[in-house]
Design an enzyme around this catalytic site. Structure first.
Site, PDB file in Angstrom:
ATOM      1  N   ASP A   1      -3.563  -9.562 -11.945  1.00 31.14           N
ATOM      2  CA  ASP A   1      -4.513  -9.633 -13.315  1.00 31.14           C
ATOM      3  C   ASP A   1      -5.157  -8.227 -13.806  1.00 31.14           C
ATOM      4  OD1 ASP A   1      -3.405 -12.233 -13.402  1.00 31.14           O
ATOM      5  OD2 ASP A   1      -5.402 -12.905 -13.238  1.00 31.14           O
TER       6      ASP A   1
ATOM      7  N   HIS B   1       5.140   1.402   3.899  1.00 29.29           N
ATOM      8  CA  HIS B   1       4.252   0.716   5.059  1.00 29.29           C
ATOM      9  C   HIS B   1       3.024   0.175   4.209  1.00 29.29           C
ATOM     10  CE1 HIS B   1       1.582   0.987   8.674  1.00 29.29           C
ATOM     11  NE2 HIS B   1       2.427   0.162   9.020  1.00 29.29           N
TER      12      HIS B   1
ATOM     13  N   ASP C   1     -20.564  10.042   9.023  1.00 26.94           N
ATOM     14  CA  ASP C   1     -22.153   9.749   8.505  1.00 26.94           C
ATOM     15  C   ASP C   1     -22.627   8.488   7.988  1.00 26.94           C
ATOM     16  OD1 ASP C   1     -22.431  12.302   9.438  1.00 26.94           O
ATOM     17  OD2 ASP C   1     -22.431  13.257   7.815  1.00 26.94           O
TER      18      ASP C   1
ATOM     19  N   HIS D   1      -5.360  -4.234  15.355  1.00 23.66           N
ATOM     20  CA  HIS D   1      -4.495  -3.336  14.407  1.00 23.66           C
ATOM     21  C   HIS D   1      -5.161  -2.692  13.187  1.00 23.66           C
ATOM     22  CE1 HIS D   1      -1.105  -3.322  11.071  1.00 23.66           C
ATOM     23  NE2 HIS D   1      -0.427  -2.933  12.181  1.00 23.66           N
TER      24      HIS D   1
ATOM     25  N   LYS E   1       0.313  -1.774   2.421  1.00 21.77           N
ATOM     26  CA  LYS E   1      -0.184  -3.092   2.153  1.00 21.77           C
ATOM     27  C   LYS E   1      -1.131  -3.279   1.042  1.00 21.77           C
ATOM     28  CE  LYS E   1      -0.187  -2.150   6.959  1.00 21.77           C
ATOM     29  NZ  LYS E   1       1.177  -2.552   7.236  1.00 21.77           N
TER      30      LYS E   1
ATOM     31  N   LYS F   1      -7.338   0.022  11.027  1.00 22.14           N
ATOM     32  CA  LYS F   1      -7.705   1.352  10.671  1.00 22.14           C
ATOM     33  C   LYS F   1      -8.946   1.765  10.174  1.00 22.14           C
ATOM     34  CE  LYS F   1      -2.924   0.516  10.386  1.00 22.14           C
ATOM     35  NZ  LYS F   1      -2.588  -0.550  11.106  1.00 22.14           N
TER      36      LYS F   1
END
Length: 479
Positions: free
Chosen positions: A404, A397, A228, A221, A399, A223
């Protein structure tokens, strides 16, 4: 006679699987109970369901090979891992346990000199990524769970093809399930013809072998975007337009993305290398450059990654430690909320001790099962004093987690058991007030486009709906 034999075989199989469930050391008591109930209520179908989804295994020798590759990478390139001494020097004592625990999962310690730029919107994210691809001179490495042949997906592919044609090493990897449509498309073939090295993580080409020896729902899952070895992109967005045409009913998908520089780029590079080498073991280890370039006025950060080849329960344990040290506030956005008991209890405990806790969910979820399970926890959260908001304009979507005004976590992990136990995930934990404040402002923009869920609203849910969500949530331990 034949019927008696078949019944006897079934009884023996049912007994063997039931004993297997009872003998496993890696199941929680609730999960064990759910599986026994399934086997009792569905004595025939239950055996098939357990065979397909009951155990976390990726096939013969997979875990050994993955751990061996990861260990070899850490041994060959120790400079990527960071230092425990750095963490002790720059992280306040009350937050150190979370950073220390994170490092115990896959060895990534705190690094200095990192910077992250919060992307303002989807179009800018795409434009900046393409510009960085077109400016690449050495290599581009990308890994996406979902890659569609839509506007962004095509633009990314075309930028990779342009880079490959001018001599840049380009490697593109996708999950076999999440990007299965791309794998049959002319775009994928076009990348191969243009010189882009392509690969599939956890392929599903031999479905019968998978059903016999592994689980089809164990997925990659992550991404990951590396340019470079100097620039990376992290966050929740796949290689797809916000309109997400495979599920347009819930569009737009609302994601969060950061452009990052500094040593955490090398840590994500190592994650990519571990995934790539699993499917391409003949690739030389030294073809993945690791540049440890600290940025002026950068800040501490480290990668937190998890997967089914890591020890069980690492993500909820890490998040619980992090929440347990919150002093003022905790804000979370997540599209999918199927927590284990460790996490739900810690969220409530954090609110009970007076911390301002806020969670933002999408109002309309693309999974009615997940939505029902999430709703089953609303009363418990509200009773503890947690503020719950539901985002209206699309499917939230993103996350995110902030603590604090000091700590922020961004990445691919959902707060569900799939992300905790079944998926390979990648996240970055940042220790910087400035960046955290920017992410809090983004979270606040989600809240402004949300409706608050109240005690009265949940109390007035019809009895049949309460029964339904509680039935579904009972299956939570095995979802």
């Amino acid at each position: 006679m034949l019927v008696d034999i078949l019944i006897g075989i079934h009884i023996l199989a049912w007994l063997a699987v039931s004993l297997r469930v009872l003998a496993r050391y890696d199941l929680t008591a609730p999960a064990r109970l759910v599986w026994l109930v399934i086997l009792f209520i569905l004595p025939y179908a239950g055996l098939v369901v357990y065979w397909m989804f009951g155990e976390v295994h990726l096939g013969f020798n997979f875990e050994h090979r993955y751990n061996k590759i990861s260990q070899q990478l850490r041994s060959n390139f120790p400079q990527v891992m960071g230092s425990k001494d750095t963490m002790e020097q720059v992280i306040d004592p009350e937050y150190r346990p979370a950073f220390t625990y994170s490092a115990s999962v896959n060895g990534f310690n705190t690094t200095l000199g990192n910077k992250a730029e919060l992307m303002p919107d989807p179009k800018t994210t795409e434009q900046r990524m393409i510009a960085d691809f077109d400016a690449a001179t050495d290599h581009i490495h990308v890994m996406y769970y979902i890659w569609l042949d839509d506007g962004m997906g095509t633009a990314i592919a075309e930028a990779l093809m342009r880079a490959a044609k001018r001599g840049v090493q380009c490697r593109a990897m996708v999950d076999g399930m999440g990007s299965r449509k791309l794998l049959r498309s002319p775009l994928w073939e076009g990348m191969k013809q243009a010189g882009v090295e392509v690969s599939v993580a956890l392929p599903i080409d031999n479905i019968f072998k998978i059903l016999l020896f592994s689980r089809i729902d164990l997925r990659n899952h992550r991404k990951i975007t590396i340019i470079d070895g100097k620039i990376g992109y992290v966050g929740s967005r796949n290689s797809a337009d916000p309109e997400f045409r495979v599920k347009p009913k819930y569009a737009p998908w609302v994601d969060i993305m950061l452009k990052v520089q500094g040593p955490i780029v090398a840590q994500n590079q190592m994650l990519f290398a571990s995934d790539w080498l699993m499917e391409n073991p003949d690739t030389p280890y030294d073809t993945f450059p690791y540049l440890i370039q600290q940025q002026p006025e950068g800040y501490p950060a480290q990668v937190f990654a998890d997967g089914p080849t890591q020890r069980q329960g690492t993500t909820p344990q890490f998040l619980s430690i992090l929440m347990g040290h919150a002093k003022k506030s905790l804000v979370i956005s997540t599209p999918y909320f199927v927590p284990d008991y460790t996490l739900i209890n810690m969220i409530c405990a954090t609110a009970y001790r007076g911390i301002d806790v806020t969670i933002i969910f999408p109002k309309h979820n693309d999974s009615f099962i997940v939505a029902a399970t999430s709703h089953s926890y609303y009363w418990q959260l509200l009773e503890a004093g947690v503020k719950i908001y539901e985002y209206k304009p699309g499917l939230l979507h993103a996350k995110t987690l902030t603590i604090d005004d000091q700590i922020s976590l961004v990445g691919s992990t959902n707060l569900d058991l799939r992300s905790f136990d079944l998926n390979y995930e990648n996240n970055v934990i940042f220790y910087d007030k400035g960046l955290t404040q920017q992410i809090i402002e983004r979270q606040q923009s989600y809240i402004e486009d949300s409706v608050e869920v109240t005690h009265d609203e949940v109390r007035d849910w019809p009895i049949y709906y309460r029964i339904w969500i509680n039935i579904v949530s009972t299956m939570g331990p095995v979802l």
